[in-house]
Write an enzyme that holds these catalytic residues in place. Sequence first.
Site, PDB file in Angstrom:
ATOM      1  N   ASP A  50      -1.647  -5.268   6.110  1.00 21.33           N
ATOM      2  CA  ASP A  50      -2.181  -4.123   5.366  1.00 21.33           C
ATOM      3  C   ASP A  50      -1.920  -4.213   3.867  1.00 21.33           C
ATOM      4  O   ASP A  50      -2.551  -3.494   3.086  1.00 21.33           O
ATOM      5  CB  ASP A  50      -1.595  -2.814   5.894  1.00 21.33           C
ATOM      6  N   LYS A  67      -2.472   5.174   2.710  1.00 17.34           N
ATOM      7  CA  LYS A  67      -3.627   4.516   3.333  1.00 17.34           C
ATOM      8  C   LYS A  67      -4.041   5.290   4.583  1.00 17.34           C
ATOM      9  O   LYS A  67      -3.204   5.773   5.333  1.00 17.34           O
ATOM     10  CB  LYS A  67      -3.241   3.082   3.703  1.00 17.34           C
ATOM     11  N   GLY A  91       5.416   1.105   4.064  1.00 14.81           N
ATOM     12  CA  GLY A  91       5.986  -0.079   3.434  1.00 14.81           C
ATOM     13  C   GLY A  91       4.940  -0.970   2.793  1.00 14.81           C
ATOM     14  O   GLY A  91       5.192  -1.589   1.749  1.00 14.81           O
TER      15      GLY A  91
END
Length: 282
Positions: A140, A11, A106
């Site tokens: 996220d 990302k 993560g």
Amino acid sequence: MTAFRETGWAKINLALHVRGRRADGYHDIETLFAFVDDGDGIEAEFADADSLSIDGDFAEGLTAGDDNLVRRVLTLLRTRYGADRVPPLAVTLTKRLPVAAGIGGGSADAAAMARLVRRHFLPELGDAGLARLVATLGADIAACVASATCLGLGTGDELSPLPELRLSGTPVLLVNPRQPVATGPVFAAWDGIDRGPLFTGADLRAQLFAGRNDLQRAAIAQCPAIVDVLTELGALRPWLARMSGSGATCFALFDAPAERDAAAAHLAQSRPHWWQMAGALR
């Protein structure tokens, strides 16, 4: 034995505007999420009981216990849909992305685990429903479920797709000085100044140029090498270079793959100790 595979796409935050500090300790942000066509690997196969093993370049120091987000997602989906729908799995996580690096890490792995379970065991569950479920584990993660360019509001979990940006295929280079940056202290060190909303307009490049990363100053205080990364990337003449998330990874967008590859080759010579990943936006 059947193996199921999924990728935890890296990302990046094309822009990240921090608008305010909330009473619950979180922050209201406006961010443009985008995703790279490479990342961590998830592989799973049927087992008598859940297990998680971690390998790869950045496996050191990671724990595979019940608090790992990959295991927590698996437990969450089984609790929600039942053991008859979500069977025990032996999972291997291959860490190709640096840890505490501002590129999902993560969260991307958790979303990849969620997609893997959905694809093979819960096919009726759409992206929106899956995102709502896993968002409880981290802001996220919701954006990482679809791993597509989108606008994130609130804590980053209020998502709106942005297909009009047409960024798919854009050559991108990620660079990290191999220094971890802790997200919590960076947000805590934000100076509290609201510098305004994201610019929206028909001109993509004008929109991105007008953006910023409001966490950059605080991240540089924790990791001064970010300045070196941004300086080196800027000298390679991308059309945009910026820090992602809370750092320390920075990204550069190029007009052509050859330009990206030349930049990657140059950095491999001049900064061989830096980590880099060349790819394209999804």
